[in-house]
Design an enzyme around this catalytic site. Structure first.
Site, PDB file in Angstrom:
ATOM      1  CG  ASN A   1      -0.241 -35.062  -7.970  1.00  0.00           C
ATOM      2  OD1 ASN A   1       0.047 -35.159  -9.169  1.00  0.00           O
ATOM      3  ND2 ASN A   1       0.459 -35.661  -7.021  1.00  0.00           N
ATOM      4  CD1 TRP A   2      -5.709 -34.608 -12.059  1.00  0.00           C
ATOM      5  CD2 TRP A   2      -5.695 -34.987 -14.261  1.00  0.00           C
ATOM      6  NE1 TRP A   2      -6.869 -34.089 -12.570  1.00  0.00           N
ATOM      7  CE2 TRP A   2      -6.882 -34.306 -13.934  1.00  0.00           C
ATOM      8  CE3 TRP A   2      -5.462 -35.316 -15.589  1.00  0.00           C
ATOM      9  CZ2 TRP A   2      -7.846 -33.971 -14.885  1.00  0.00           C
ATOM     10  CZ3 TRP A   2      -6.411 -34.974 -16.540  1.00  0.00           C
ATOM     11  CH2 TRP A   2      -7.595 -34.317 -16.197  1.00  0.00           C
TER      12      TRP A   2
ATOM     13  CG  HIS B   1       3.864 -36.331  -4.105  1.00  0.00           C
ATOM     14  ND1 HIS B   1       3.754 -37.671  -3.824  1.00  0.00           N
ATOM     15  CD2 HIS B   1       2.614 -35.820  -4.025  1.00  0.00           C
ATOM     16  CE1 HIS B   1       2.475 -37.970  -3.600  1.00  0.00           C
ATOM     17  NE2 HIS B   1       1.772 -36.863  -3.717  1.00  0.00           N
TER      18      HIS B   1
ATOM     19  CD  GLU C   1       2.461 -40.934  -5.148  1.00  0.00           C
ATOM     20  OE1 GLU C   1       1.389 -41.317  -4.660  1.00  0.00           O
ATOM     21  OE2 GLU C   1       2.532 -40.285  -6.214  1.00  0.00           O
TER      22      GLU C   1
ATOM     23  CD  GLU D   1       0.491 -34.746  -0.674  1.00  0.00           C
ATOM     24  OE1 GLU D   1      -0.595 -34.822  -1.227  1.00  0.00           O
ATOM     25  OE2 GLU D   1       1.552 -35.096  -1.200  1.00  0.00           O
TER      26      GLU D   1
ATOM     27  N   GLY E   1      -3.590 -42.118  -0.691  1.00  0.00           N
ATOM     28  CA  GLY E   1      -4.176 -43.234  -1.422  1.00  0.00           C
ATOM     29  C   GLY E   1      -4.627 -44.397  -0.565  1.00  0.00           C
TER      30      GLY E   1
ATOM     31  CB  SER F   1      -7.217 -40.212   2.087  1.00  0.00           C
ATOM     32  OG  SER F   1      -6.421 -41.318   1.704  1.00  0.00           O
TER      33      SER F   1
ATOM     34  N   GLY G   1      -5.397 -35.973  -4.757  1.00  0.00           N
ATOM     35  CA  GLY G   1      -4.986 -36.949  -5.754  1.00  0.00           C
ATOM     36  C   GLY G   1      -6.155 -37.467  -6.561  1.00  0.00           C
ATOM     37  N   GLY G   2      -6.576 -38.695  -6.256  1.00  0.00           N
ATOM     38  CA  GLY G   2      -7.591 -39.373  -7.048  1.00  0.00           C
ATOM     39  C   GLY G   2      -8.887 -38.615  -7.218  1.00  0.00           C
TER      40      GLY G   2
END
Length: 250
Positions: A9-10, A93, A95, A163, A169, A209, A230-231
């Protein structure tokens, strides 16, 4: 046997120059033993599909509207995402649930729209740190799962991603025992609702993470069929070790 899935997931990252990372990932995994999915910003879906040029990496989206069309300025429907080349879409998600105040009812409607458009819905669930510390995790997951997942869900069109909000993050990761407890719980709930054969085919991802240093340990946990990353999915050199760890666990 459930085929493993490494999904990236960018989020709100990525410009045209960053398509080189998708091309590199595609070149590194020409015939992967696991499914690989990248969900870039919507602006990159069409060029990302061109960049993979029929390769093994699949392209998904990060959200969709519940309606197929209409006067919804700034929104994109699941039908549009499918038309652009996406094969899957992330819904629910944390967020989105938090910053956009999306309810589980909203997630359910979006999931149904994804199914109707022929997309795989990656339905996200997760508890806050306060809920975890109050020992309410399974109650929260049960409520989100029962409402967010529509009756149109089958193994072929639905992936569930656990999640924990507090791990996204933050660099914090639940223990393998904590992850296993939730994933086993989700599998049992799906079995009760959809039957053993269908539930056993639904893939359960862990997200929060996930990085090269902890991926192998996470993928050894019961009922973990992959990861929503993610990252660490932004660069091929970071995502490839995670994919390789998933292959090794398959």
């Amino acid at each position: 046997m459930r085929r493993k899935l490494a999904a990236g997931n960018w989020k709100m990252h990525g410009l045209l120059a960053d398509l080189s990372q998708i091309s590199a990932l595609n070149a590194d995994h020409p015939d992967p033993a696991t499914d690989i999915l990248i969900c870039p910003p919507t602006t990159l879906i069409v060029p990302a599909c061109a960049a993979i040029n029929g390769g093994a990496v699949q392209i998904g989206a990060q959200d969709c509207h519940a309606r197929a069309s209409g006067a919804f300025t700034g929104d994109l429907s699941a039908v549009m995402l499918k038309d652009a080349g996406a094969t899957a879409v992330i819904v629910g998600h944390s967020e989105r649930r938090d910053a956009h105040e999306e309810s589980s009812e909203d997630v359910r409607a979006k999931s149904k729209a994804a199914h109707a458009a022929g997309l795989t819905a990656i339905i996200c669930l997760g508890e806050s740190l306060a809920q975890r510390e109050a020992a309410n995790t399974l109650d929260i997951i049960a409520g989100q799962l029962s409402i967010s997942v529509p009756d149109t869900a089958v193994a072929a069109n639905t992936v569930i991603a656990y999640e924990p909000c507090w791990a996204i993050g933050s660099g914090l990761t639940p223990t393998p025992a904590q992850i296993g407890e939730v994933h086993d719980f989700i599998r049992a709930r799906l079995t009760t609702r959809f039957g053993e054969a269908e539930a056993n085919g639904m893939r359960l991802l862990y997200g929060g993470s996930v990085k090269p240093g902890n991926a192998a340990e996470i993928f050894e946990v019961s009922n973990v069929d992959g990861a929503l990353v993610g990252g660490a999915s932004l660069k091929a050199e970071d995502f490839t070790p995670i994919i390789n760890a998933l292959k090794a666990a398959s």
